[in-house]
Scaffold this motif. Structure first.
Motif, PDB file in Angstrom:
ATOM      1  N   MET A   1       7.403   3.646  -8.349  1.00  0.00           N
ATOM      2  CA  MET A   1       7.016   3.678  -7.746  1.00  0.00           C
ATOM      3  C   MET A   1       7.586   3.115  -7.843  1.00  0.00           C
ATOM      4  SD  MET A   1       4.302   4.162  -6.296  1.00  0.00           S
ATOM      5  CE  MET A   1       4.216   3.870  -6.248  1.00  0.00           C
ATOM      6  N   LYS A   2       8.565   3.884  -8.066  1.00  0.00           N
ATOM      7  CA  LYS A   2       8.553   3.370  -7.777  1.00  0.00           C
ATOM      8  C   LYS A   2       7.686   3.276  -7.979  1.00  0.00           C
ATOM      9  CE  LYS A   2      10.369   3.047  -6.962  1.00  0.00           C
ATOM     10  NZ  LYS A   2      10.430   2.910  -6.703  1.00  0.00           N
ATOM     11  N   LYS A   3       7.798   2.880  -7.492  1.00  0.00           N
ATOM     12  CA  LYS A   3       7.704   2.669  -7.167  1.00  0.00           C
ATOM     13  C   LYS A   3       6.780   3.095  -6.431  1.00  0.00           C
ATOM     14  CE  LYS A   3      10.859   2.063  -5.823  1.00  0.00           C
ATOM     15  NZ  LYS A   3      10.453   1.927  -5.254  1.00  0.00           N
ATOM     16  N   LEU A   4       5.097   3.459  -6.754  1.00  0.00           N
ATOM     17  CA  LEU A   4       4.302   3.797  -5.600  1.00  0.00           C
ATOM     18  C   LEU A   4       4.740   2.869  -4.531  1.00  0.00           C
ATOM     19  CD1 LEU A   4       1.808   5.320  -4.707  1.00  0.00           C
ATOM     20  CD2 LEU A   4       0.626   3.221  -5.256  1.00  0.00           C
ATOM     21  N   LEU A   5       4.440   3.422  -3.582  1.00  0.00           N
ATOM     22  CA  LEU A   5       4.686   2.448  -2.674  1.00  0.00           C
ATOM     23  C   LEU A   5       3.660   1.532  -2.610  1.00  0.00           C
ATOM     24  CD1 LEU A   5       5.348   0.839  -0.326  1.00  0.00           C
ATOM     25  CD2 LEU A   5       6.295   2.363  -0.136  1.00  0.00           C
ATOM     26  N   ALA A   6       4.263   1.603  -2.506  1.00  0.00           N
ATOM     27  CA  ALA A   6       3.777   0.322  -2.287  1.00  0.00           C
ATOM     28  C   ALA A   6       4.384  -0.046  -1.057  1.00  0.00           C
ATOM     29  CB  ALA A   6       4.151  -0.346  -3.258  1.00  0.00           C
ATOM     30  N   PHE A   7       3.759  -0.439  -0.196  1.00  0.00           N
ATOM     31  CA  PHE A   7       4.433  -0.669   1.047  1.00  0.00           C
ATOM     32  C   PHE A   7       4.130  -2.073   1.474  1.00  0.00           C
ATOM     33  CE2 PHE A   7       0.389   0.398   2.873  1.00  0.00           C
ATOM     34  CZ  PHE A   7      -0.039   1.363   2.008  1.00  0.00           C
ATOM     35  N   LEU A   8       4.301  -2.942   0.634  1.00  0.00           N
ATOM     36  CA  LEU A   8       3.977  -4.341   0.825  1.00  0.00           C
ATOM     37  C   LEU A   8       5.244  -5.173   0.899  1.00  0.00           C
ATOM     38  CD1 LEU A   8       1.195  -4.069  -1.712  1.00  0.00           C
ATOM     39  CD2 LEU A   8       0.919  -4.263   0.711  1.00  0.00           C
ATOM     40  N   LYS A 434      -7.272  -1.202  -3.101  1.00  0.00           N
ATOM     41  CA  LYS A 434      -6.769   0.071  -2.592  1.00  0.00           C
ATOM     42  C   LYS A 434      -5.915   0.776  -3.643  1.00  0.00           C
ATOM     43  CE  LYS A 434      -4.182   2.382   1.036  1.00  0.00           C
ATOM     44  NZ  LYS A 434      -3.350   3.216   0.151  1.00  0.00           N
ATOM     45  N   PHE A 435      -5.036   0.021  -4.279  1.00  0.00           N
ATOM     46  CA  PHE A 435      -4.171   0.628  -5.283  1.00  0.00           C
ATOM     47  C   PHE A 435      -5.001   1.225  -6.415  1.00  0.00           C
ATOM     48  CE2 PHE A 435      -1.404   0.628  -9.004  1.00  0.00           C
ATOM     49  CZ  PHE A 435      -0.252   1.214  -8.493  1.00  0.00           C
TER      50      PHE A 435
END
Length: 550
Positions: A1-8, A434-435
């Motif tokens: 995640m990746k990188k999950l995203l992680a979108f932070l 949330k994660f």
């Protein structure tokens, strides 16, 4: 995640001694013995992050701003430098003819902050812990890449010496892949493969990485302070092998939840770098500090496919056709464009971008079509034996607690309600919570994102491979797994891209996710800060060789 995203996002913080902005230069003090002494003030880079990191354990924490910290305090084998893979902890490497055996020469003379030499064994220990089935990681699929890795992670074998990771001596690491792998070096530019101190991991147990205290470091910086929910401080490591080329003395990372507060701190000179939220873009579109990074992040609506109703592909299709990507893109201002596929067009192929090599790949529902959405909704209602949409339940919609999370989840809610009459209840959660809920599959609808773990289509598609990150959608990925097997044994790059395109199309047709935005990241950076790199994968915000001028 990746990188999950992680979108932070990555941002900057205030130096604890009261220094603001970027600090450099010198002063003259003649009081000591009557002699003039010129001293150079420390160079301080003030960044901020919008949420508290869950941990500094790089085998369980994959959020991007946390990875950026990890890459600065622990030395990777290889890393990205202006888009190319270069040696870091490894000074050189060789590859056998069939691209299955990669032998790395570890730099001699590197050491941890307690003086212990950094060796090949520390890198091996990281691989072993990452692949261990008892490690609480969401990236179990990383082991698929290695000889006998899948068997070890699944528990089929228990002897790690059978896995394709060997320390041939103190300064030689041999990695053997399960199949020939053109992108393997890029794949290694991921935080899971940073070295570890096994003795410290075992001593701290489940609390490993929860505090700065008790950790040892081998990277360009040391994590010297972690005030939870407030501040992380990185200090230059004087014993780093390349310390002469590390110019910034201190990187302060303030945890600032509110986007407007971050912007005010930048305007006041307290921060040197911030990423902008959608509503802030117009305010700064003429700023000399504004720049933009095509991050490779894709935003999407994710479905829990074990749900009684969302297991129905007709209902998922109805929701997909109802989403207005163009309007969402406009609301995001400079932060995104409509997405018609899973893998963004900035991701590399062989001799040209992957998207150019697979132009036929497209989403099942590439744009809004309300009439088609209603047709699929009616099919779903017929499947359920329902006569009206009001008989469907209200669906919870999980989203992250930040401005974009609230904004986009509200637009999804409005699209579904206005176009289809489907009711949703937005469930806003802080990043940590949330994660945790996401990786447990504890959601029904989930507004989420994925960024590149490495610059290759597999950095996305392996989320749906065997034991992939997105296994928690509980979607039947068997077709994708079989296609990806073919891609791993492809004899040339073009053939591999063809199979990857087929795998991506199978994901889009099956609709466990509906991609709708490719995200870019507008940011503000002081013009006296030079040499900051933005990378697709690995250390996204790379300040290690940055500098600050007067």
């Amino acid at each position: 995640m990746k990188k999950l995203l992680a979108f932070l996002l990555v941002i900057v913080m205030v130096f604890s001694l009261g220094l603001v902005g970027c600090t450099t230069g010198g002063n003259t003090d003649g009081e000591d013995g009557g002699e003039d002494q010129t001293t150079s003030e420390p160079k301080v880079f003030n960044v901020a992050i919008p949420a508290e990191p869950r941990s500094m354990d790089h085998h369980i924490e994959y959020v991007q701003q946390s990875q950026d910290i990890m890459f600065s305090i622990w030395e990777p084998l290889v890393k990205f430098d202006n888009g190319k893979v270069v040696g870091s902890g490894a000074e050189s490497w060789t590859v056998n003819d069939d691209k299955t055996v990669f032998t790395f020469k570890i730099r001699e003379g590197m050491k941890w902050t307690d003086g212990e030499p950094l060796t090949a064994q520390h890198y091996l220990d990281a691989f072993e812990r990452q692949f261990n089935p008892n490690t609480n990681t969401s990236y179990t699929n990383l082991s698929n890449q290695f000889l006998n890795g899948t068997a070890y992670t699944s528990g089929e074998i228990t002897d790690f010496s059978q896995v394709g990771v060997k320390a041939l001596d103190d300064y030689t690491l041999e990695l053997t892949t399960a199949e020939p792998c053109d992108y393997f070096l890029s794949f290694l530019c991921f935080s899971a493969f940073l070295p570890i101190r096994k003795d410290i991991v075992e001593k701290q147990g489940e609390g490993y990485g929860a505090e700065a205290e008790g950790l040892e470091f081998c990277g360009a910086y040391k994590l010297t302070k972690w005030e939870h929910e407030s501040l992380l401080v990185l200090e230059k490591n004087p014993d780093y092998w390349d310390a002469d080329n590390v110019h910034i003395d201190t990187v302060n990372m303030h945890i600032v939840l509110d986007a407007n507060t971050r912007a005010n701190m930048f305007d006041n000179g307290e921060l040197d770098f911030i990423e902008l939220e959608a509503a802030q873009f117009k305010q700064y579109e003429d700023s000399p500090y504004l720049d933009q990074f095509q991050s490779g992040t894709v935003r999407m609506l994710m479905f829990q496919c074990t749900d009684k109703y969302l297991s129905n592909p007709n209902l998922r299709a109805a929701m997909g056709w109802s989403l207005d990507r163009a309007s969402i893109g406009k609301v995001l201002e400079g932060k995104g464009t409509g997405a018609q596929r899973f893998v963004p067009d900035v991701i590399a192929g062989t001799d040209k971008p992957y998207a150019e090599m697979t132009p036929e790949v497209t989403s099942f529902a590439p744009e809004q079509d309300v009439e088609k959405a209603k047709e699929y909704l009616q099919k779903a209602l017929d499947d359920f034996g329902m006569s009206d949409v009001s008989e469907l339940p209200e669906f919870p919609l999980l989203a992250i607690d930040n401005e974009n999370g609230r904004l986009i989840s509200e637009m999804i809610q409005d699209n579904l309600a206005t176009n289809l009459g489907i009711k949703t209840k937005i469930d806003i959660k802080p990043m940590k919570q949330k994660f945790d809920e996401e990786v447990k599959g504890d959601f029904v609808l989930n507004y989420t994102g994925w960024g590149p773990d490495f610059n290759d289509p597999m950095g996305y598609l392996y989320a749906f491979d065997a034991n992939g990150n997105y296994s928690y959608t509980n979607w039947d990925n068997s077709e994708v797994v079989e296609i990806l097997k073919k891609s791993k044994t492809a004899t040339d790059g073009a053939e591999r891209m063809k199979y990857l395109g087929e795998a991506e199309q199978a994901i889009l047709d099956g609709m466990p996710i509906i991609p709708f935005i490719f995200e870019s990241k507008p940011y503000l950076l002081r013009d006296n800060v030079t040499g900051v790199q933005r990378n697709l994968g690995g250390m996204e915000l790379d300040f290690i060789h940055a500098d600050i001028t007067q």
